[in-house]
Design a protein around this motif. Structure first.
Motif, PDB file in Angstrom:
ATOM      1  N   PRO A  95      23.591 -28.078   7.321  1.00  0.00           N
ATOM      2  CA  PRO A  95      24.342 -26.931   7.834  1.00  0.00           C
ATOM      3  C   PRO A  95      24.366 -26.952   9.363  1.00  0.00           C
ATOM      4  O   PRO A  95      23.438 -27.480  10.007  1.00  0.00           O
ATOM      5  N   LEU A  96      25.405 -26.384   9.931  1.00  0.00           N
ATOM      6  CA  LEU A  96      25.562 -26.362  11.390  1.00  0.00           C
ATOM      7  C   LEU A  96      24.304 -25.877  12.095  1.00  0.00           C
ATOM      8  O   LEU A  96      23.877 -26.450  13.101  1.00  0.00           O
ATOM      9  N   GLU A  97      23.695 -24.813  11.561  1.00  0.00           N
ATOM     10  CA  GLU A  97      22.533 -24.219  12.216  1.00  0.00           C
ATOM     11  C   GLU A  97      21.340 -25.170  12.252  1.00  0.00           C
ATOM     12  O   GLU A  97      20.397 -24.966  13.017  1.00  0.00           O
ATOM     13  N   ARG A  98      21.389 -26.229  11.443  1.00  0.00           N
ATOM     14  CA  ARG A  98      20.297 -27.206  11.408  1.00  0.00           C
ATOM     15  C   ARG A  98      20.686 -28.497  12.130  1.00  0.00           C
ATOM     16  O   ARG A  98      20.272 -29.591  11.769  1.00  0.00           O
ATOM     17  N   ALA A  99      21.449 -28.351  13.199  1.00  0.00           N
ATOM     18  CA  ALA A  99      21.841 -29.526  13.981  1.00  0.00           C
ATOM     19  C   ALA A  99      20.624 -30.294  14.484  1.00  0.00           C
ATOM     20  O   ALA A  99      20.643 -31.536  14.555  1.00  0.00           O
ATOM     21  N   ALA A 100      19.550 -29.578  14.810  1.00  0.00           N
ATOM     22  CA  ALA A 100      18.335 -30.255  15.272  1.00  0.00           C
ATOM     23  C   ALA A 100      17.781 -31.167  14.189  1.00  0.00           C
ATOM     24  O   ALA A 100      17.335 -32.295  14.468  1.00  0.00           O
ATOM     25  N   ASP A 101      17.818 -30.721  12.934  1.00  0.00           N
ATOM     26  CA  ASP A 101      17.340 -31.556  11.832  1.00  0.00           C
ATOM     27  C   ASP A 101      18.248 -32.773  11.644  1.00  0.00           C
ATOM     28  O   ASP A 101      17.774 -33.869  11.304  1.00  0.00           O
ATOM     29  N   ALA A 102      19.549 -32.594  11.852  1.00  0.00           N
ATOM     30  CA  ALA A 102      20.473 -33.721  11.739  1.00  0.00           C
ATOM     31  C   ALA A 102      20.170 -34.777  12.795  1.00  0.00           C
ATOM     32  O   ALA A 102      20.208 -35.984  12.524  1.00  0.00           O
ATOM     33  N   HIS A 103      19.847 -34.334  14.007  1.00  0.00           N
ATOM     34  CA  HIS A 103      19.493 -35.286  15.064  1.00  0.00           C
ATOM     35  C   HIS A 103      18.160 -35.950  14.778  1.00  0.00           C
ATOM     36  O   HIS A 103      17.980 -37.150  15.077  1.00  0.00           O
ATOM     37  N   ALA A 104      17.236 -35.227  14.200  1.00  0.00           N
ATOM     38  CA  ALA A 104      15.969 -35.844  13.807  1.00  0.00           C
ATOM     39  C   ALA A 104      16.220 -36.930  12.759  1.00  0.00           C
ATOM     40  O   ALA A 104      15.566 -37.985  12.778  1.00  0.00           O
ATOM     41  N   ARG A 105      17.161 -36.689  11.860  1.00  0.00           N
ATOM     42  CA  ARG A 105      17.507 -37.684  10.854  1.00  0.00           C
ATOM     43  C   ARG A 105      18.080 -38.945  11.503  1.00  0.00           C
ATOM     44  O   ARG A 105      17.846 -40.060  11.026  1.00  0.00           O
ATOM     45  N   MET A 106      18.811 -38.786  12.609  1.00  0.00           N
ATOM     46  CA  MET A 106      19.365 -39.938  13.304  1.00  0.00           C
ATOM     47  C   MET A 106      18.275 -40.896  13.762  1.00  0.00           C
ATOM     48  O   MET A 106      18.491 -42.112  13.851  1.00  0.00           O
ATOM     49  N   ASP A 107      17.105 -40.359  14.065  1.00  0.00           N
ATOM     50  CA  ASP A 107      16.003 -41.179  14.555  1.00  0.00           C
ATOM     51  C   ASP A 107      15.192 -41.800  13.427  1.00  0.00           C
ATOM     52  O   ASP A 107      14.241 -42.542  13.683  1.00  0.00           O
ATOM     53  N   GLN A 108      15.545 -41.494  12.181  1.00  0.00           N
ATOM     54  CA  GLN A 108      14.865 -42.065  11.026  1.00  0.00           C
ATOM     55  C   GLN A 108      15.712 -43.189  10.432  1.00  0.00           C
ATOM     56  O   GLN A 108      16.860 -43.404  10.844  1.00  0.00           O
ATOM     57  N   ASP A 109      15.167 -43.912   9.477  1.00  0.00           N
ATOM     58  CA  ASP A 109      15.950 -44.915   8.772  1.00  0.00           C
ATOM     59  C   ASP A 109      17.029 -44.219   7.955  1.00  0.00           C
ATOM     60  O   ASP A 109      16.719 -43.487   7.005  1.00  0.00           O
ATOM     61  N   HIS A 110      18.278 -44.413   8.335  1.00  0.00           N
ATOM     62  CA  HIS A 110      19.374 -43.823   7.577  1.00  0.00           C
ATOM     63  C   HIS A 110      20.476 -44.861   7.408  1.00  0.00           C
ATOM     64  O   HIS A 110      20.535 -45.844   8.151  1.00  0.00           O
ATOM     65  N   ILE A 111      21.331 -44.627   6.438  1.00  0.00           N
ATOM     66  CA  ILE A 111      22.400 -45.558   6.126  1.00  0.00           C
ATOM     67  C   ILE A 111      23.714 -44.786   6.094  1.00  0.00           C
ATOM     68  O   ILE A 111      23.911 -43.930   5.236  1.00  0.00           O
ATOM     69  N   GLY A 112      24.598 -45.063   7.046  1.00  0.00           N
ATOM     70  CA  GLY A 112      25.877 -44.394   7.092  1.00  0.00           C
ATOM     71  C   GLY A 112      25.866 -43.140   7.964  1.00  0.00           C
ATOM     72  O   GLY A 112      24.989 -42.955   8.804  1.00  0.00           O
ATOM     73  N   LYS A 113      26.811 -42.266   7.696  1.00  0.00           N
ATOM     74  CA  LYS A 113      27.084 -41.140   8.568  1.00  0.00           C
ATOM     75  C   LYS A 113      26.276 -39.892   8.193  1.00  0.00           C
ATOM     76  O   LYS A 113      26.051 -39.598   7.026  1.00  0.00           O
ATOM     77  N   ILE A 114      25.922 -39.150   9.232  1.00  0.00           N
ATOM     78  CA  ILE A 114      25.280 -37.826   9.109  1.00  0.00           C
ATOM     79  C   ILE A 114      26.304 -36.794   9.558  1.00  0.00           C
ATOM     80  O   ILE A 114      26.952 -36.971  10.596  1.00  0.00           O
ATOM     81  N   VAL A 115      26.447 -35.719   8.787  1.00  0.00           N
ATOM     82  CA  VAL A 115      27.516 -34.748   9.041  1.00  0.00           C
ATOM     83  C   VAL A 115      26.952 -33.342   8.983  1.00  0.00           C
ATOM     84  O   VAL A 115      26.078 -33.036   8.158  1.00  0.00           O
ATOM     85  N   LEU A 116      27.466 -32.470   9.858  1.00  0.00           N
ATOM     86  CA  LEU A 116      27.162 -31.044   9.831  1.00  0.00           C
ATOM     87  C   LEU A 116      28.252 -30.316   9.048  1.00  0.00           C
ATOM     88  O   LEU A 116      29.441 -30.617   9.209  1.00  0.00           O
ATOM     89  N   THR A 117      27.869 -29.390   8.208  1.00  0.00           N
ATOM     90  CA  THR A 117      28.844 -28.589   7.470  1.00  0.00           C
ATOM     91  C   THR A 117      28.840 -27.156   8.009  1.00  0.00           C
ATOM     92  O   THR A 117      27.802 -26.638   8.421  1.00  0.00           O
ATOM     93  N   VAL A 118      30.004 -26.549   7.985  1.00  0.00           N
ATOM     94  CA  VAL A 118      30.170 -25.216   8.593  1.00  0.00           C
ATOM     95  C   VAL A 118      30.634 -24.243   7.506  1.00  0.00           C
ATOM     96  O   VAL A 118      31.566 -24.549   6.756  1.00  0.00           O
TER      97      VAL A 118
END
Length: 324
Positions: A301-324
């Motif tokens: 969710p948009l309000e969890r943008a900080a968590d989305a950025h934390a995910r960027m620093d972890q092993d991930h595959i593909g795109k991370i997206v915020l939903t509104v």
């Protein structure tokens, strides 16, 4: 509206939801009610104070969005009102509303979820402009891409498959290599346990690759050049491994190599409009037919943008997206 502010230079915790005014579209813009916004490495760099927005761009991060057009500027076709569009923007995507240049928008086909539509513009525009325009990649040629399971890497794999390129990617670990192969990469090299220079030589029978899409730079440049065939093109789009490189110029001369690079965000509105039109013509039919879809890692969710950025620093595959 709620939008994400960068409250200081630092880690994900500096991303904070705040109440901001809804932007008003200029004469050549549309106002989108944002349904989803892509998260990209340039957003992380901006948060860290390393990639400030260009003059006139919003301070709010977010370079790609998908949503519904709820207002149009004076010079924009009013028939766009109510349509679903995704867009490349210079900033402001992490918000409930975002303005976009009308000629930087692409229609979201029926059946394409907004989360996937929002994951397309930044990586699609970047890969197309650098691999196919600057890199002049052509059917049957070999393409080497580092970071094969990143947003850029996964899009490069998918476009390479559609346009008849033979693609080698490097990935960190066997699981990521397997994921890249499952997406269509012809070869995946685990840079943690294999020498990608030797592997490229082996895979291509000593010939080398025709195009390198490099987001590492630093000491990778000389190693990339060792992987390149005669008349090959090396395109740099980021400098994650350092801004300085030692280049063996004798190899540039004897192989007739081209070294180039670009960044997308500071390019002119006119350039981006032309790029949008080319993608509409050459690539968007694959989106409309369902043949091209982004590789998705996770949504927040948009309000969890900080968590989305934390995910960027972890092993991930593909795109991370915020939903509104």
């Amino acid at each position: 509206m709620t939008a994400i502010a960068i409250t200081g230079k630092g880690g994900p915790e500096v991303l904070v939801p705040q109440d901001m005014a809804v932007p008003v579209p200029a004469a050549d813009e549309v106002l989108l009610r944002v349904h989803a916004a892509g998260v990209n490495r340039p957003d992380v760099m901006q948060r860290a104070g390393l990639y400030p927005p260009p003059p006139g761009a919003p301070d709010t991060p977010g370079l790609e969005v998908a949503g519904e057009v709820v207002a149009v500027g004076d010079n924009v076709d009013p028939s766009l009102l109510g349509t679903r569009q995704c867009a490349l923007v210079a900033g402001g995507g992490y918000a409930q509303y975002c303005v976009a240049k009308a000629d930087h928008c692409l229609p979201v086909p029926d059946g394409l979820p907004m989360e996937q539509a929002a994951a397309l513009p930044e990586t699609l525009f970047t890969v197309w402009s650098n691999v196919f325009e600057r890199g002049l990649a052509d059917e049957g040629e070999w393409l080497l891409v580092h970071g094969g399971t990143s947003g850029i890497g996964t899009m490069a794999i998918k476009l390479a498959v559609l346009f008849g390129l033979k693609i080698i990617v490097t990935c960190g670990g066997a699981a990521k290599c397997d994921a890249a192969l499952a997406m269509g990469a012809h070869h995946a090299v685990d840079y943690k346990s294999q020498d990608f220079v030797e592997e490229v030589k082996r895979i291509t029978g000593g010939r080398g690759v025709d195009v390198v899409l490099d987001m590492i730079s630093g000491d990778y440049v000389a190693r990339n050049i060792a992987c390149m065939a005669d008349d090959a093109r090396h395109v740099t789009i980021a400098v994650q491994g350092g801004v300085k490189a030692e280049i063996p110029m004798h190899k540039v001369l004897t192989k007739r190599l081209t070294l180039t690079g670009s960044t997308l965000r500071p390019r002119s509105d006119r350039f981006k409009a032309g790029l949008t039109e080319e993608i509409r013509r050459e690539v968007w039919p694959f989106v409309e037919s369902g043949q091209l879809r982004p590789a998705m890692d996770s949504t927040f969710p948009l309000e969890r943008a900080a968590d989305a950025h934390a995910r960027m620093d972890q092993d991930h595959i593909g795109k991370i997206v915020l939903t509104v």
